[in-house]
Write an enzyme that holds these catalytic residues in place. Structure first.
Site, PDB file in Angstrom:
ATOM      1  N   ARG A  12      41.362 -18.814   5.467  1.00 47.72           N
ATOM      2  CA  ARG A  12      40.849 -18.437   4.149  1.00 47.72           C
ATOM      3  C   ARG A  12      41.954 -18.457   3.098  1.00 47.72           C
ATOM      4  NH1 ARG A  12      37.327 -13.353   6.285  1.00 47.72           N
ATOM      5  NH2 ARG A  12      35.641 -14.561   7.223  1.00 47.72           N
ATOM      6  N   GLN A  34      48.621 -18.324  18.051  1.00 45.17           N
ATOM      7  CA  GLN A  34      47.358 -17.892  18.660  1.00 45.17           C
ATOM      8  C   GLN A  34      46.998 -18.792  19.835  1.00 45.17           C
ATOM      9  OE1 GLN A  34      44.122 -19.616  18.322  1.00 45.17           O
ATOM     10  NE2 GLN A  34      43.120 -18.034  19.522  1.00 45.17           N
ATOM     11  N   TYR A  40      48.218 -18.782  27.783  1.00 50.37           N
ATOM     12  CA  TYR A  40      48.818 -17.978  28.846  1.00 50.37           C
ATOM     13  C   TYR A  40      47.921 -16.839  29.332  1.00 50.37           C
ATOM     14  CZ  TYR A  40      53.369 -20.193  28.819  1.00 50.37           C
ATOM     15  OH  TYR A  40      54.389 -21.092  28.964  1.00 50.37           O
ATOM     16  N   GLN A  76      54.035 -12.167  16.073  1.00 52.54           N
ATOM     17  CA  GLN A  76      54.587 -11.738  14.792  1.00 52.54           C
ATOM     18  C   GLN A  76      55.844 -12.535  14.438  1.00 52.54           C
ATOM     19  OE1 GLN A  76      55.010  -7.572  15.658  1.00 52.54           O
ATOM     20  NE2 GLN A  76      53.002  -7.071  14.773  1.00 52.54           N
ATOM     21  N   GLY A  77      56.695 -12.780  15.430  1.00 52.32           N
ATOM     22  CA  GLY A  77      57.905 -13.555  15.171  1.00 52.32           C
ATOM     23  C   GLY A  77      57.614 -14.997  14.829  1.00 52.32           C
ATOM     24  N   ARG A  85      60.117 -16.570  17.695  1.00 51.12           N
ATOM     25  CA  ARG A  85      59.300 -16.427  18.902  1.00 51.12           C
ATOM     26  C   ARG A  85      60.127 -16.422  20.177  1.00 51.12           C
ATOM     27  NH1 ARG A  85      59.975 -21.771  18.551  1.00 51.12           N
ATOM     28  NH2 ARG A  85      59.495 -23.097  20.320  1.00 51.12           N
TER      29      ARG A  85
END
Length: 114
Positions: A12, A34, A40, A76-77, A85
């Site tokens: 959006r 995501q 995993y 978040q990373g 990450r």
């Protein structure tokens, strides 16, 4: 569900309609984070289930909670920068290997020792 909702919000925000998966770099990082977590998840659930049944529920639950926390930190990373990450990725991989070890130990104890 939280990760999927973040993808919806990013779609959006950056006006990227499904089934598009490319566009703004921030959207692409959120989408990949995501997708990686979703890839995993079946492995994690399977190991959690086997280790919980055959090893110890408390130890397995603690490992599972730590794994979920590290995947949240991974997400978040990754949404901030691709390099963000890495540390949570290594920690979550280590926790998966720990769950593999617990599951194997539990299975061996169950099937080899009366």
């Amino acid at each position: 569900a939280y990760f999927a909702m973040q993808v919806i919000y990013a779609r959006r925000k950056y006006r990227i309609s499904p089934p598009e998966t490319t566009g703004h770099p921030e959207f692409e990082r959120i989408f990949r984070a995501q997708a990686n977590c979703s890839e995993y998840f079946p492995i994690f659930i399977s190991l959690l289930w086997v280790a919980g049944i055959f090893f110890h529920q408390g130890v397995t639950a603690a490992c599972g909670l730590l794994y979920l926390y590290t995947r949240l930190k991974y997400f978040q990373g990754y949404t901030v920068a691709a390099q963000g990450r890495l540390a949570p990725l290594y920690t979550s991989a280590w926790l998966l290997w720990l769950l593999v070890s617990l599951a194997l130990a539990g299975l061996l104890a169950h099937f080899l020792w009366p």
